[in-house]
Design an enzyme around this catalytic site. Structure first.
Site, mmCIF file in Angstrom:
data_model
loop_
_atom_site.group_PDB
_atom_site.id
_atom_site.type_symbol
_atom_site.label_atom_id
_atom_site.label_comp_id
_atom_site.label_asym_id
_atom_site.label_seq_id
_atom_site.Cartn_x
_atom_site.Cartn_y
_atom_site.Cartn_z
ATOM 1 N N ASP A 76 -1.364 5.612 -6.969
ATOM 2 C CA ASP A 76 -1.637 4.862 -6.016
ATOM 3 C C ASP A 76 -1.771 3.160 -6.073
ATOM 4 O O ASP A 76 -2.222 3.020 -7.166
ATOM 5 C CB ASP A 76 -3.075 5.311 -5.508
ATOM 6 C CG ASP A 76 -3.550 4.414 -4.192
ATOM 7 O OD1 ASP A 76 -2.639 4.267 -3.180
ATOM 8 O OD2 ASP A 76 -4.537 4.167 -4.048
ATOM 9 N N ASP A 123 0.834 -1.064 0.014
ATOM 10 C CA ASP A 123 -0.117 0.125 0.067
ATOM 11 C C ASP A 123 0.746 1.372 -0.004
ATOM 12 O O ASP A 123 1.347 1.616 1.098
ATOM 13 C CB ASP A 123 -0.873 -0.112 1.131
ATOM 14 C CG ASP A 123 -1.930 1.161 0.969
ATOM 15 O OD1 ASP A 123 -2.140 1.793 -0.021
ATOM 16 O OD2 ASP A 123 -2.689 1.081 2.188
#
Length: 478
Positions: free
Chosen positions: A353, A154
């Site tokens: 992202d 992440d």
């Protein structure tokens, strides 16, 4: 053989029928894009090459990758070592999670959640106001003796955490629980000066959470990459909601904050890492750090663009966010730049992202992209919308198709041409329904988010100290 040389009428008729059948098939094949050469600024794509297989297709190819331990897998594919625990299509599940994560990313840029860590005597950020998406996983080792855990990659959050014993909620897989009592090098609390201590409390915006305490132990990435006192959260109660944290052991935080893996390993890796996300859910990618990251991307012909501060409209106190902001200036389809002002992107900000799946654009930019893409795909039959994706095509019966190039234009004259696997999103229920893998934001002032689908097969190098990100010009893993 000439027709006049055939010895009988019946043979002539048979030959005529077979020739006619061949001509018809050839005509169909050509009309379906098999025989036509690729047009300029188009990819000639073999349809079967983008369809995921029911089995893992093996390691990525390339120098030294065969010995690479830090393999990246899709949580939805057969390469993942974590079994899925509920029957829901990967397609529906990922888009549902995506919508929530996008909402939380937009909230993250405008708010931070703080709580007081027990025993710390000061206010420290121990909550991350973001939904955990978590499409891709890798393996890390913790403790002495080392035990391996599959964790979610992440780039949108800072903290690394794992489920720990004695776990009291969401403890479905005992082999995924870290046991502090079994590690001779574990230290409870903080092992770094001026950092968090005591209670660990990660609250995500979709009401999922992990709660427990902070600890330190040996982190092993590769045999030569071992860090003696790595600080991470030990989750005793977790609630992953619909996604159950991808059924993984926890999260590997690759954001820009002080407690991210990137910052805690900076003395060796100089805040540098790279990854190659796999082509399909049934293939493998990899992630690398430091000199190994530079080496892994050295043959990719990297083009660099600068990491930038968030736009002025975001409060200054959030400018050191964990998010990676880039300067997106425009998009081209089939070699033609969209008639969209750069300020449409720069006024709201663009982040890259790893946890968001598809790419989200300002509404006006998406409208222009969809229109141009439809014009470029006029030879193919449209298909019904799939959830939020409204630009879809039915490629049933096509051996190959001509897919228009999509290029992202970043600051520094950095043009990134997406790989075919990063242009379309393939429906799980019918893999011959291909959709443009982009969507419109709900509001014009929402962040532009470059999702992991568009990052597939791109070598991406994060050099945080140098303030730049590099994109490979060749498909990685080949």
């Amino acid at each position: 053989m000439a027709l006049a040389q055939l010895p009988s009428t019946s043979n002539r008729l048979s030959f005529f029928k077979s020739t006619l059948f061949w001509l018809i098939c050839s005509s169909v094949a050509i009309s379906h894009g098999v025989e036509k050469p690729a047009k300029p600024h188009y990819h000639m794509v073999n349809v079967s090459s983008l369809l995921p297989k029911p089995y893992c297709t093996g390691h990525t190819k390339g120098s030294s990758v065969g010995s690479r331990k830090m393999v990246v897998t899709s949580k939805r594919g057969p390469c993942s070592q974590i079994p899925r625990t509920k029957e829901i299509s990967a397609y529906e599940e990922s888009l549902l999670e995506d919508e929530n994560r996008v909402r939380s990313l937009n909230n993250k840029r405008a708010s931070n959640v703080y709580s007081k860590a027990a025993g710390s005597g000061s206010r420290v950020q121990t909550s991350d106001p973001i939904l955990l998406g978590g499409e891709y996983l890798t393996t890390i080792g913790l403790g002495t003796p080392k035990v391996d855990y599959q964790v979610i990659i992440d780039t949108g959050s800072d903290y690394t955490w794992v489920r720990c014993k004695p776990c009291s909620k969401s403890c479905k897989s005992e082999n995924l629980l870290f046991d502090p009592s079994k590690s001779s090098t574990y230290l409870n609390g903080s092992c770094k000066p001026n950092t968090v201590n005591g209670a660990f409390d990660m609250n995500y915006l979709d009401k999922t959470y992990s709660r427990g305490y902070w600890g330190c132990d040996k982190l092993s990435l590769e045999p030569s990459d071992v860090f003696e006192r790595f600080q991470f959260g030990c989750g005793l109660t977790t609630d992953g909601g619909a996604g159950n944290f991808a059924n993984g052991a926890g999260v590997l935080g690759l954001g820009r904050g002080d407690l991210s893996l990137v910052s805690q390993t900076a003395s060796k890796f100089a805040k540098t890492f790279s990854y190659c996300l796999p082509k399909t859910s049934s293939s493998l990618g990899h992630i690398d750090f430091g000199d190994r990251a530079r080496s892994a991307t050295s043959s990719s012909g990297l083009k660099f663009t600068n990491l930038i501060e968030p736009p002025q409209n975001i409060p200054r106190r959030y400018n050191r966010s964990s998010l990676y902001f880039l300067e997106l200036l425009g998009i081209s389809v089939a070699g033609s730049r969209l008639d969209v002002s750069p300020t449409i992107f720069t006024s709201v900000g663009t982040v890259i992202d790893s946890g968001t799946v598809i790419t989200y654009l300002p509404p006006s930019a998406y409208t222009a992209l969809s229109k141009n893409f439809k014009q470029s795909m006029a030879d193919y039959p449209p298909a019904p919308s799939q959830e939020k994706l409204d630009t879809c095509y039915d490629v049933t019966g096509y051996g190959s198709i001509q897919l228009p190039e999509i290029t992202l234009h970043f600051g520094g004259a950095t043009d990134v041409s997406l790989n075919p696997s990063g242009i379309v999103w393939i429906a799980k229920k019918n893999p011959y329904i291909w959709c443009l893998g982009f969507a419109a934001n709900k509001k014009s002032d929402d962040l532009t988010i470059i999702g992991n689908n568009q990052q597939r097969e791109l070598d991406i190098l994060y050099d945080i100290d140098a303030g730049k990100i590099g994109f490979g010009t060749k498909p990685c893993g080949h």
